[in-house]
Design a protein around this motif. Structure first.
Motif, PDB file in Angstrom:
ATOM      1  N   THR A  65       0.830  -1.201   0.000  1.00 26.51           N
ATOM      2  CA  THR A  65       0.000   0.000   0.000  1.00 26.51           C
ATOM      3  C   THR A  65       0.865   1.252   0.000  1.00 26.51           C
ATOM      4  O   THR A  65       0.608   2.214  -0.741  1.00 26.51           O
ATOM      5  CB  THR A  65      -0.937  -0.001   1.219  1.00 26.51           C
ATOM      6  OG1 THR A  65      -1.805  -1.144   1.143  1.00 26.51           O
ATOM      7  CG2 THR A  65      -1.773   1.266   1.268  1.00 26.51           C
ATOM      8  N   LEU A  79       2.716  -8.783 -10.381  1.00 25.38           N
ATOM      9  CA  LEU A  79       2.603  -7.764  -9.337  1.00 25.38           C
ATOM     10  C   LEU A  79       3.799  -6.817  -9.339  1.00 25.38           C
ATOM     11  O   LEU A  79       3.640  -5.600  -9.176  1.00 25.38           O
ATOM     12  CB  LEU A  79       2.491  -8.445  -7.967  1.00 25.38           C
ATOM     13  CG  LEU A  79       2.550  -7.505  -6.760  1.00 25.38           C
ATOM     14  CD1 LEU A  79       1.286  -6.661  -6.674  1.00 25.38           C
ATOM     15  CD2 LEU A  79       2.751  -8.299  -5.465  1.00 25.38           C
ATOM     16  N   ARG A 120      -6.365 -18.046  -3.091  1.00 31.15           N
ATOM     17  CA  ARG A 120      -6.802 -17.176  -4.193  1.00 31.15           C
ATOM     18  C   ARG A 120      -8.256 -17.443  -4.547  1.00 31.15           C
ATOM     19  O   ARG A 120      -9.042 -16.505  -4.760  1.00 31.15           O
ATOM     20  CB  ARG A 120      -5.917 -17.422  -5.416  1.00 31.15           C
ATOM     21  CG  ARG A 120      -6.292 -16.590  -6.654  1.00 31.15           C
ATOM     22  CD  ARG A 120      -5.557 -17.092  -7.877  1.00 31.15           C
ATOM     23  NE  ARG A 120      -5.869 -18.485  -8.145  1.00 31.15           N
ATOM     24  CZ  ARG A 120      -5.151 -19.283  -8.936  1.00 31.15           C
ATOM     25  NH1 ARG A 120      -4.067 -18.824  -9.539  1.00 31.15           N
ATOM     26  NH2 ARG A 120      -5.504 -20.540  -9.133  1.00 31.15           N
ATOM     27  N   HIS A 167      -4.549  -9.120   0.104  1.00 31.42           N
ATOM     28  CA  HIS A 167      -5.290  -8.217  -0.772  1.00 31.42           C
ATOM     29  C   HIS A 167      -4.861  -6.777  -0.501  1.00 31.42           C
ATOM     30  O   HIS A 167      -4.603  -6.405   0.648  1.00 31.42           O
ATOM     31  CB  HIS A 167      -6.803  -8.337  -0.552  1.00 31.42           C
ATOM     32  CG  HIS A 167      -7.374  -9.657  -0.971  1.00 31.42           C
ATOM     33  ND1 HIS A 167      -7.492 -10.730  -0.117  1.00 31.42           N
ATOM     34  CD2 HIS A 167      -7.854 -10.075  -2.176  1.00 31.42           C
ATOM     35  CE1 HIS A 167      -8.016 -11.752  -0.767  1.00 31.42           C
ATOM     36  NE2 HIS A 167      -8.251 -11.384  -2.014  1.00 31.42           N
ATOM     37  N   GLY A 175      -6.341  -3.008  -1.622  1.00 28.11           N
ATOM     38  CA  GLY A 175      -7.397  -2.306  -2.340  1.00 28.11           C
ATOM     39  C   GLY A 175      -8.396  -3.238  -2.992  1.00 28.11           C
ATOM     40  O   GLY A 175      -8.920  -2.940  -4.071  1.00 28.11           O
ATOM     41  N   GLY A 176      -8.658  -4.380  -2.356  1.00 25.75           N
ATOM     42  CA  GLY A 176      -9.597  -5.353  -2.907  1.00 25.75           C
ATOM     43  C   GLY A 176      -9.016  -6.249  -3.979  1.00 25.75           C
ATOM     44  O   GLY A 176      -9.712  -7.125  -4.498  1.00 25.75           O
ATOM     45  N   ARG A 177      -7.757  -6.083  -4.319  1.00 21.56           N
ATOM     46  CA  ARG A 177      -7.105  -6.877  -5.367  1.00 21.56           C
ATOM     47  C   ARG A 177      -6.208  -7.936  -4.741  1.00 21.56           C
ATOM     48  O   ARG A 177      -5.429  -7.647  -3.829  1.00 21.56           O
ATOM     49  CB  ARG A 177      -6.262  -5.943  -6.246  1.00 21.56           C
ATOM     50  CG  ARG A 177      -5.377  -6.638  -7.270  1.00 21.56           C
ATOM     51  CD  ARG A 177      -4.386  -5.646  -7.855  1.00 21.56           C
ATOM     52  NE  ARG A 177      -3.401  -6.275  -8.729  1.00 21.56           N
ATOM     53  CZ  ARG A 177      -2.230  -5.742  -9.036  1.00 21.56           C
ATOM     54  NH1 ARG A 177      -1.883  -4.542  -8.555  1.00 21.56           N
ATOM     55  NH2 ARG A 177      -1.392  -6.371  -9.841  1.00 21.56           N
ATOM     56  N   PHE A 178      -6.329  -9.173  -5.238  1.00 19.01           N
ATOM     57  CA  PHE A 178      -5.461 -10.254  -4.783  1.00 19.01           C
ATOM     58  C   PHE A 178      -4.042 -10.024  -5.302  1.00 19.01           C
ATOM     59  O   PHE A 178      -3.833  -9.868  -6.511  1.00 19.01           O
ATOM     60  CB  PHE A 178      -5.995 -11.600  -5.287  1.00 19.01           C
ATOM     61  CG  PHE A 178      -5.091 -12.769  -5.006  1.00 19.01           C
ATOM     62  CD1 PHE A 178      -5.048 -13.339  -3.747  1.00 19.01           C
ATOM     63  CD2 PHE A 178      -4.275 -13.296  -6.008  1.00 19.01           C
ATOM     64  CE1 PHE A 178      -4.215 -14.423  -3.476  1.00 19.01           C
ATOM     65  CE2 PHE A 178      -3.452 -14.369  -5.759  1.00 19.01           C
ATOM     66  CZ  PHE A 178      -3.412 -14.935  -4.488  1.00 19.01           C
ATOM     67  N   VAL A 179      -3.061 -10.003  -4.390  1.00 24.90           N
ATOM     68  CA  VAL A 179      -1.678  -9.720  -4.791  1.00 24.90           C
ATOM     69  C   VAL A 179      -0.718 -10.859  -4.459  1.00 24.90           C
ATOM     70  O   VAL A 179       0.482 -10.760  -4.759  1.00 24.90           O
ATOM     71  CB  VAL A 179      -1.170  -8.413  -4.150  1.00 24.90           C
ATOM     72  CG1 VAL A 179      -1.971  -7.220  -4.658  1.00 24.90           C
ATOM     73  CG2 VAL A 179      -1.207  -8.486  -2.618  1.00 24.90           C
TER      74      VAL A 179
END
Length: 265
Positions: free
Chosen positions: A54, A96, A142, A171, A173-177
């Motif tokens: 982040t 990523l 995932r 995650h 921002g709501g995105r799987f990283v």
């Protein structure tokens, strides 16, 4: 296939007194307690990784592999503090990082207790390990958004040992990283949980969401084998309660993604 060293009752040992033996619910809670410290370490890695990524995103640039070096003090501390944990780290989702196609920020404890990095060639042109996204320890978090127990399996990636991998999705921002994870050698896991399973008056086994046996006192279902029939992923996704499948009682381990399988009395 990993072979359990446990028997229904140890040779030369008396069988549990049915009047004093633990019930399935109590055993399931004890198994949960055994693994909760490991999952707490995974959760700490997940929190550190999410905060780091982040912060990197706030600079207006894509993260790079060097950014993940900031995870190392925490990973080293967790490896030192957790007797069950043999390896720990963060596994990035492909794409990523701006400078590499894939990356494992992974550290493991050697036989002498020293902590060392896992160094892998992840170049897809000539690495058999470049695509790790199909392995259960990555795919289950995932797909489900929940923590997972994968294995036991021979961990050719890290140690060549029969191992379990405990993992959780990361995650931002709501995105799987990617996933935060920790390895536990099967022999250490069995040493911790087989005495608990042996408190039951009947054969028992611990099974993960894919139906793979993680530990067992049932000679007919050795560690590493697959249990067919029940949908263990559905059992684990349902509200925590005892389930029944034919002549089997299925007891989720109180929030830990393993199911205790015992015969119906």
């Amino acid at each position: 296939m990993a072979r359990s060293t446990g028997l229904a009752h140890p040779v030369g040992a008396a069988a549990p007194d049915p009047a004093r033996a633990l019930g399935p619910d109590a055993v399931a809670r004890r198994v949960r307690d055994t693994l909760e410290d490991v999952f707490a370490a995974v959760a700490a890695t997940r929190a550190d990784t999410a905060a780091l990524l982040t912060a990197a995103g706030g600079t207006g640039r894509a993260p790079v592999s060097a950014d993940l070096a900031a995870l190392r003090p925490g990973l080293h501390g967790r490896l030192a503090a957790q007797d069950l944990v043999s390896g720990a780290g963060f596994v990035a989702a492909p794409g990523l990082l701006a400078d590499v196609p894939a990356w494992l920020e992974w550290w493991q404890r050697g036989p002498d207790g020293t902590v060392r990095p896992l160094l892998l060639d992840l170049d897809p042109a000539h690495s058999a390990y470049s695509d790790y996204t199909h392995w259960d320890w990555y795919a289950l978090p995932r797909e489900t958004g929940q923590r997972a127990v994968a294995g036991p399996y021979v961990d050719y990636l890290c140690s060549d040992e029969y191992s379990l991998t405990l993992s959780a999705p990361v995650h931002v921002g709501g995105r799987f990283v990617g996933v935060a994870a920790a390895d536990v050698y099967l022999r250490h896991f069995e040493a911790a949980v087989l005495p608990v399973l042996q408190e039951l008056p009947l054969p028992a086994r611990l099974v993960n969401a894919r139906g793979r046996v993680a530990a067992s006192t049932d000679p007919g279902h050795l560690a590493g084998s697959l249990t067919k029939g029940p949908d263990f992923a559905t059992v684990l996704a349902a509200p925590p309660s005892t389930h029944h499948h034919g002549a089997l009682r299925l007891t989720p381990c109180a929030g830990t993604p393993l199911v205790l399988v015992t015969p119906e009395r």
